[in-house]
Design a protein around this motif. Structure first.
Motif, short mmCIF file in Angstrom:
data_model
loop_
_atom_site.label_atom_id
_atom_site.label_comp_id
_atom_site.label_asym_id
_atom_site.label_seq_id
_atom_site.Cartn_x
_atom_site.Cartn_y
_atom_site.Cartn_z
N GLU A 1 0.86 -1.19 0.00
CA GLU A 1 0.00 0.00 0.00
C GLU A 1 0.89 1.23 0.00
O GLU A 1 1.92 1.26 0.69
CB GLU A 1 -0.87 0.03 1.27
CG GLU A 1 -1.76 -1.18 1.45
CD GLU A 1 -2.90 -1.22 0.43
OE1 GLU A 1 -3.38 -0.15 0.03
OE2 GLU A 1 -3.29 -2.35 0.06
N ARG B 1 0.67 5.45 0.52
CA ARG B 1 -0.20 6.56 0.92
C ARG B 1 0.27 7.88 0.34
O ARG B 1 1.46 8.20 0.44
CB ARG B 1 -0.23 6.67 2.46
CG ARG B 1 -1.04 5.59 3.13
CD ARG B 1 -1.36 5.97 4.57
NE ARG B 1 -0.13 6.20 5.35
CZ ARG B 1 0.46 5.23 6.06
NH1 ARG B 1 -0.03 4.02 6.09
NH2 ARG B 1 1.56 5.51 6.74
N ASP C 1 2.49 10.91 2.25
CA ASP C 1 3.19 10.34 3.41
C ASP C 1 4.69 10.28 3.08
O ASP C 1 5.22 9.27 2.63
CB ASP C 1 2.65 8.93 3.70
CG ASP C 1 3.31 8.30 4.92
OD1 ASP C 1 4.26 8.92 5.46
OD2 ASP C 1 2.89 7.21 5.32
N ARG D 1 -3.88 10.30 -4.01
CA ARG D 1 -4.37 10.15 -2.64
C ARG D 1 -3.87 8.85 -2.02
O ARG D 1 -3.43 8.81 -0.88
CB ARG D 1 -5.90 10.16 -2.62
CG ARG D 1 -6.50 11.55 -2.78
CD ARG D 1 -8.01 11.51 -2.63
NE ARG D 1 -8.65 10.72 -3.66
CZ ARG D 1 -8.89 11.15 -4.90
NH1 ARG D 1 -8.53 12.37 -5.24
NH2 ARG D 1 -9.47 10.38 -5.79
N ARG D 2 -3.95 7.81 -2.78
CA ARG D 2 -3.44 6.52 -2.32
C ARG D 2 -3.23 5.62 -3.52
O ARG D 2 -3.71 5.91 -4.62
CB ARG D 2 -4.41 5.87 -1.33
CG ARG D 2 -5.70 5.38 -1.94
CD ARG D 2 -6.51 4.62 -0.92
NE ARG D 2 -7.13 5.51 0.05
CZ ARG D 2 -8.29 6.15 -0.16
NH1 ARG D 2 -8.93 6.00 -1.30
NH2 ARG D 2 -8.81 6.92 0.75
N ASP E 1 -3.11 4.07 -8.84
CA ASP E 1 -3.44 5.06 -7.82
C ASP E 1 -4.81 5.65 -8.02
O ASP E 1 -5.40 5.57 -9.10
CB ASP E 1 -2.36 6.15 -7.73
CG ASP E 1 -2.36 7.12 -8.91
OD1 ASP E 1 -3.44 7.59 -9.29
OD2 ASP E 1 -1.26 7.40 -9.42
#
Lengths: 131, 142
Positions: B12, B14, B17, B61-62, B80
């Motif tokens: 994952e 993020r 981050d 965003r992620r 993504d």
């Protein structure tokens, strides 16, 4: 050229890797933009940079860069030093500017990562422009 | 013919981050080293993975980064959820960047990310839907 020679030439403080100063580097690369480092640096090079965050160490790790010299007297935070320890990447710091530091290493015989054809075209200067 | 993957791992990623940024790529590098992939190939995969991971961190965003290894190739699938890329051809040009000053201060936004990924892969596909996200399919032959 060994890290110990580089330490002396640039009058560096060693932030990580005191035990690794006998490591050899085969070329030098000076850049603050990490994608340029990823595009142009060869394995075994020493990276001179003003970027002191954790991404400098990540980039070095990913691209098999032997060691990092932080220029202009900038020092990384503890997190960055810890990551370098964990990944086995020596960190040095000099008060010299990027230009001075690269110039001194070049004068001492260290060369860059330009391939010979590009270097000939550009007269030794990288023509690539990245904004 | 599609190869049977002998190893798959999904990470994952993020968006924004910056502390964790690069962890997935470091893990990819370690895995490939451990299973005995030649160092030059490991380096190409690690650079492609890192540029792709940073794109997710910086712009989306992620997202997820999936490593697949088969006897014939290394495959990196990166997807993504984000703004997407309106003009992929333009984004593939060396030096083209939409990076903010903040991103440049992080040492990125040189406009070399996607070209670097292409350079380090044998096959590279990119699909993007504006307002939804971007998907990369990176293949490196073994």
């Amino acid at each position: 050229m060994t890290l110990e020679q580089i330490r002396r030439i640039l009058n560096c403080e060693v932030l990580n890797g005191n035990e690794s100063l006998d490591l050899e580097v085969t070329s030098g690369c000076g850049a603050d933009l990490m994608s340029d480092v990823l595009a142009f640096a060869r394995p075994g090079t020493i990276l001179l940079t003003g970027l002191t965050n954790v991404q400098a160490v990540r980039t070095a790790d990913v691209a098999d860069i032997r060691a990092i010299v932080f220029v202009r007297g900038k020092l990384p935070d503890r997190e960055t030093i810890e990551l370098a320890k964990a990944r086995g990447i020596p960190l040095l710091a000099t008060r010299l500017t990027m230009f001075e530091a690269c110039g001194r290493l070049w004068a001492a015989g260290l060369r860059g990562d330009s391939d010979s054809e590009a270097a000939q075209d550009a007269g030794g200067v990288h023509l690539h422009t990245a904004v | 013919m599609p190869e049977v993957s002998i190893f798959t791992q999904r990470f994952e990623v993020r968006g924004r981050d910056f502390t964790s940024a690069g962890r997935a790529s470091t893990a990819v590098k370690e895995i490939l080293k451990e299973i005995g992939i030649p160092p030059a190939t490991v380096r190409r995969a690690a650079i492609a993975a890192y540029e792709a991971e940073m794109n997710v961190v910086l712009y989306a965003r992620r997202g997820t980064l999936e490593l697949q290894v088969s006897p014939a190739e290394i495959r990196l699938l990166v997807q993504d959820e984000g703004d997407g890329i309106p003009d992929i051809e333009l984004a593939m040009q060396e030096g083209y960047s939409t990076a903010s000053e903040e991103i440049r201060e992080m040492g990125f936004g040189a406009g070399m990310g996607l070209p670097n990924i292409r350079k380090n892969s044998d096959e590279f596909r990119i699909e993007s839907v504006v307002g939804q996200g971007t998907a990369l399919d990176i293949r490196i032959r073994l």
